[in-house]
Design an enzyme around this catalytic site. Structure first.
Site, short mmCIF file in Angstrom:
data_model
loop_
_atom_site.label_atom_id
_atom_site.label_comp_id
_atom_site.label_asym_id
_atom_site.label_seq_id
_atom_site.Cartn_x
_atom_site.Cartn_y
_atom_site.Cartn_z
N SER A 24 49.55 39.69 28.65
CA SER A 24 50.18 39.68 27.33
C SER A 24 49.42 40.50 26.29
CB SER A 24 50.33 38.23 26.82
OG SER A 24 49.06 37.64 26.65
N GLY A 72 51.64 38.67 34.27
CA GLY A 72 51.50 37.80 33.11
C GLY A 72 50.56 38.34 32.04
N HIS A 84 41.16 42.71 30.38
CA HIS A 84 40.33 41.52 30.21
C HIS A 84 40.29 40.72 31.50
CE1 HIS A 84 44.44 40.73 28.81
NE2 HIS A 84 44.31 39.51 29.27
N HIS A 88 39.65 36.91 32.88
CA HIS A 88 39.57 35.50 32.49
C HIS A 88 38.51 34.80 33.33
CE1 HIS A 88 43.60 35.24 30.38
NE2 HIS A 88 43.81 36.32 31.12
P1 DGP Z 1 46.78 37.64 29.33
O1 DGP Z 1 47.98 36.77 29.33
O2 DGP Z 1 46.12 37.76 30.69
O3 DGP Z 1 47.05 39.00 28.69
O4 DGP Z 1 45.70 36.89 28.43
C1 DGP Z 1 45.53 37.13 27.08
C2 DGP Z 1 44.74 35.98 26.52
O5 DGP Z 1 44.25 36.36 25.26
C3 DGP Z 1 45.53 34.69 26.30
O6 DGP Z 1 44.99 33.68 27.15
C4 DGP Z 1 45.34 34.34 24.84
C5 DGP Z 1 44.18 35.23 24.43
N1 DGP Z 1 44.22 35.73 23.08
C6 DGP Z 1 45.24 36.42 22.50
N2 DGP Z 1 44.92 36.75 21.24
C7 DGP Z 1 43.67 36.28 21.03
C8 DGP Z 1 42.78 36.33 19.91
O7 DGP Z 1 43.06 36.89 18.85
N3 DGP Z 1 41.57 35.72 20.06
C9 DGP Z 1 41.21 35.10 21.23
N4 DGP Z 1 40.01 34.54 21.26
N5 DGP Z 1 42.02 35.04 22.30
C10 DGP Z 1 43.23 35.63 22.20
#
Ligand code: DGP
Length: 115
Positions: free
Chosen positions: A96, A94, A101, A103
């Protein structure tokens, strides 16, 4: 990487609500929170994902992410109630955003296993 959203957050080109920082890592609140507390912890250096942290970098990168994540969890009051640390990797995981990163999720009871 100039086309990487999270690199642009590190450089300050894209704003983010910071939750903590260290020499190696940055923590900021997720734009699309999945829990009352949802913070992302990223390395300042670009790694595409978990698979891209090879043996040369792993002793530096992983501890930096987990150290900052646990400090942020403590700071945001999650240490006693509990929280979850998650690294989504690749399509089935999952992931994206193509910058490694971690969480930090908490503030409510989280279901297990994930759907
Ligand atoms: P993942 O699905 O594990 O790749 O999580 C990516 C996360 O990044 C998702 O929960 C939304 C967050 N995200 C995407 N773009 C941005 C952004 O520009 N700023 C912030 N603060 N979060 C973002």
């Amino acid at each position: 990487m100039s086309d990487c959203i999270f690199c642009r957050i590190v450089s300050g080109d894209i704003p983010a609500r910071e939750a903590g920082s260290s020499d190696e890592a940055l923590a900021f609140h997720d734009l699309n929170p999945q829990a009352p507390v949802h913070v992302l912890v990223i390395p300042r250096e670009h790694f595409g994902g978990a698979n891209d942290v090879g043996p040369t970098d792993s002793e530096r990168v992983w501890p930096a992410l987990f150290d900052l994540a646990t400090a942020v969890a403590q700071e945001l009051g999650l240490a006693d109630s509990g929280y979850r640390l998650v690294v989504n990797s690749g399509t089935d995981g999952g992931q994206s955003v193509g910058h490694l990163h971690l969480h930090v999720l908490g503030g409510r009871r989280l279901a297990w296993p994930p759907g």
